[in-house]
Design an enzyme around this catalytic site. Structure first.
Site, mmCIF file in Angstrom:
data_model
loop_
_atom_site.group_PDB
_atom_site.id
_atom_site.type_symbol
_atom_site.label_atom_id
_atom_site.label_comp_id
_atom_site.label_asym_id
_atom_site.label_seq_id
_atom_site.Cartn_x
_atom_site.Cartn_y
_atom_site.Cartn_z
ATOM 1 N N ASP A 1 17.264 13.436 1.067
ATOM 2 C CA ASP A 1 18.053 14.148 2.079
ATOM 3 C C ASP A 1 19.537 13.904 1.767
ATOM 4 O O ASP A 1 19.880 13.314 0.720
ATOM 5 C CB ASP A 1 17.638 13.758 3.501
ATOM 6 C CG ASP A 1 18.041 12.337 3.894
ATOM 7 O OD1 ASP A 1 18.596 11.604 3.053
ATOM 8 O OD2 ASP A 1 17.793 11.959 5.060
ATOM 9 N N HIS B 1 -9.019 -4.468 -5.747
ATOM 10 C CA HIS B 1 -8.110 -3.618 -4.962
ATOM 11 C C HIS B 1 -8.658 -2.209 -4.776
ATOM 12 O O HIS B 1 -8.231 -1.490 -3.873
ATOM 13 C CB HIS B 1 -6.735 -3.555 -5.625
ATOM 14 C CG HIS B 1 -6.141 -4.914 -5.788
ATOM 15 N ND1 HIS B 1 -5.787 -5.694 -4.709
ATOM 16 C CD2 HIS B 1 -5.907 -5.652 -6.897
ATOM 17 C CE1 HIS B 1 -5.342 -6.859 -5.151
ATOM 18 N NE2 HIS B 1 -5.409 -6.856 -6.471
ATOM 19 N N THR C 1 17.418 5.081 4.772
ATOM 20 C CA THR C 1 16.691 3.806 4.779
ATOM 21 C C THR C 1 15.444 3.809 3.905
ATOM 22 O O THR C 1 14.876 2.735 3.650
ATOM 23 C CB THR C 1 16.206 3.497 6.215
ATOM 24 O OG1 THR C 1 15.364 4.600 6.633
ATOM 25 C CG2 THR C 1 17.375 3.341 7.179
ATOM 26 N N HIS D 1 -1.393 -3.558 -6.578
ATOM 27 C CA HIS D 1 -2.414 -3.701 -5.529
ATOM 28 C C HIS D 1 -2.692 -2.418 -4.757
ATOM 29 O O HIS D 1 -3.816 -2.198 -4.327
ATOM 30 C CB HIS D 1 -2.007 -4.790 -4.539
ATOM 31 C CG HIS D 1 -2.109 -6.175 -5.108
ATOM 32 N ND1 HIS D 1 -2.067 -7.309 -4.323
ATOM 33 C CD2 HIS D 1 -2.250 -6.610 -6.384
ATOM 34 C CE1 HIS D 1 -2.193 -8.387 -5.099
ATOM 35 N NE2 HIS D 1 -2.282 -7.991 -6.357
HETATM 36 C C1 RB5 Z 1 19.901 10.460 8.086
HETATM 37 O O1 RB5 Z 1 21.020 10.147 8.836
HETATM 38 C C2 RB5 Z 1 18.888 9.317 8.166
HETATM 39 O O2 RB5 Z 1 18.343 9.247 9.446
HETATM 40 C C3 RB5 Z 1 17.799 9.507 7.141
HETATM 41 O O3 RB5 Z 1 18.373 9.602 5.874
HETATM 42 C C4 RB5 Z 1 16.777 8.405 7.015
HETATM 43 O O4 RB5 Z 1 17.379 7.156 6.887
HETATM 44 C C5 RB5 Z 1 15.663 8.402 7.948
HETATM 45 O O5 RB5 Z 1 14.747 7.577 7.891
#
Ligand code: RB5
Length: 153
Positions: A12, A137, A71, A102
């Site tokens: 994204d 596994h 994240t 695994h």
């Molecule tokens: C975008 O701001 C953010 O929410 C997205 O990139 C991500 O981290 C979502 O899990």
């Protein structure tokens, strides 16, 4: 010899800078990849890009993929809603190795706001080069795959 399948990449807007760094790394290694976007900083919705990437894997065009968002978590949640996808969000090299050995992870999720480009490249190398161990596994991976059958498409 069978042609090596390209790695699928998608991100994204938040993941774009790290995806670009990973592409440079893959270019230097001569690793083939397909870039499914996004390719500019306009805000987009990560589930759509996770879905695009999972379709590349379920169609057999790609064997594995890398998803990047802020994240890594949202991409991982979205990817794991797809049959046959075993996605892992990883921010350390030990987990990168173990999720291949695994869990036979086929999608690596990275957080551009969590890991730097150098660590992400090391994680990607481990994801690409570590073999699944199978053996004990396999029963657990089979159980994971069985959970797919209870999911609504
Ligand atoms: C975008 O701001 C953010 O929410 C997205 O990139 C991500 O981290 C979502 O899990």
């Amino acid at each position: 010899m069978e042609k090596k399948k390209p790695l699928a990449l998608a991100c994204d807007h938040a993941g774009l800078p790290l995806k670009e760094e990973l592409k440079k790394h893959l270019d230097a290694l001569g690793e083939p990849y397909v870039d499914l976007g996004t390719n500019d900083r306009a805000s987009v919705d990560y589930p759509e890009y996770a879905h695009k990437l999972c379709l590349e894997i379920s169609s057999g065009r790609c064997a594995r993929g890398v998803l990047v968002c802020g994240t890594g978590v949202g991409m991982c949640m979205a990817a794991n809603k797809h049959k046959g996808i075993r996605a892992a969000v990883v921010s350390d090299t030990f987990s990168a190795r173990m999720t291949r050995m695994h869990n036979d992870a086929n999608v690596l999720c990275l957080g551009a706001r969590v890991v730097g480009a150098g660590l992400a490249a090391d994680i990607l190398d481990l994801f690409l080069n570590t073999a699944y161990e199978g053996g004990r596994h396999q029963r657990r991976v089979d159980l994971l795959n069985a959970l797919d059958e209870n999911k609504k498409p």
